[in-house]
Design a protein around this motif. Structure first.
Motif, PDB file in Angstrom:
ATOM      1  N   ARG A  44       0.845  -1.205   0.000  1.00  0.00           N
ATOM      2  CA  ARG A  44       0.000   0.000   0.000  1.00  0.00           C
ATOM      3  C   ARG A  44       0.876   1.251   0.000  1.00  0.00           C
ATOM      4  O   ARG A  44       0.646   2.184  -0.771  1.00  0.00           O
ATOM      5  N   LEU A  45       1.899   1.256   0.834  1.00  0.00           N
ATOM      6  CA  LEU A  45       2.794   2.405   0.917  1.00  0.00           C
ATOM      7  C   LEU A  45       3.583   2.615  -0.376  1.00  0.00           C
ATOM      8  O   LEU A  45       3.988   3.734  -0.686  1.00  0.00           O
ATOM      9  N   ALA A  46       3.808   1.536  -1.126  1.00  0.00           N
ATOM     10  CA  ALA A  46       4.516   1.616  -2.414  1.00  0.00           C
ATOM     11  C   ALA A  46       3.546   1.866  -3.570  1.00  0.00           C
ATOM     12  O   ALA A  46       3.933   1.759  -4.730  1.00  0.00           O
ATOM     13  N   ASP A  47       2.286   2.189  -3.244  1.00  0.00           N
ATOM     14  CA  ASP A  47       1.236   2.447  -4.231  1.00  0.00           C
ATOM     15  C   ASP A  47       0.976   1.219  -5.107  1.00  0.00           C
ATOM     16  O   ASP A  47       0.702   1.332  -6.295  1.00  0.00           O
ATOM     17  N   LEU A  48       1.088   0.044  -4.496  1.00  0.00           N
ATOM     18  CA  LEU A  48       0.834  -1.212  -5.190  1.00  0.00           C
ATOM     19  C   LEU A  48      -0.318  -1.960  -4.524  1.00  0.00           C
ATOM     20  O   LEU A  48      -0.404  -3.180  -4.570  1.00  0.00           O
ATOM     21  N   ASP A  49      -1.221  -1.212  -3.904  1.00  0.00           N
ATOM     22  CA  ASP A  49      -2.283  -1.824  -3.109  1.00  0.00           C
ATOM     23  C   ASP A  49      -3.402  -2.441  -3.938  1.00  0.00           C
ATOM     24  O   ASP A  49      -4.332  -3.018  -3.401  1.00  0.00           O
ATOM     25  N   ARG A  50      -3.319  -2.353  -5.254  1.00  0.00           N
ATOM     26  CA  ARG A  50      -4.328  -2.997  -6.093  1.00  0.00           C
ATOM     27  C   ARG A  50      -4.014  -4.472  -6.330  1.00  0.00           C
ATOM     28  O   ARG A  50      -4.785  -5.191  -6.941  1.00  0.00           O
TER      29      ARG A  50
END
Length: 78
Positions: A44-50
């Protein structure tokens, strides 16, 4: 030559002696996880939360799957 859309290659490395697992994307260390929830938060913090952490083909679980966290059992007395 056209390349298909690139997807991140996430690796959850084998457990260390303390049971924690390093999470990387390529050559970049994203964080250190002690539980599946940590992997979700790191992504999520790496903007990979999908990414569906437990089911995605984009994650290479080395040394065990998302349910394998040796040394971190709820059965141990603290």
């Amino acid at each position: 030559m056209d390349h298909p859309t690139q997807h991140p290659h996430i690796v959850v490395h084998p457990p260390a002696l303390d049971g924690s697992r390093r999470v990387t994307e390529g050559d970049v260390t994203l964080g250190l996880a002690s539980h599946l929830d940590d992997v979700i938060e790191i992504l999520r913090l790496a903007d990979l939360d999908r990414i569906e952490v437990e089911e995605s083909d984009l994650i290479d679980w080395q040394g065990g799957g998302p349910e394998d966290w040796p040394g971190l059992s709820d059965d141990e007395d603290a």
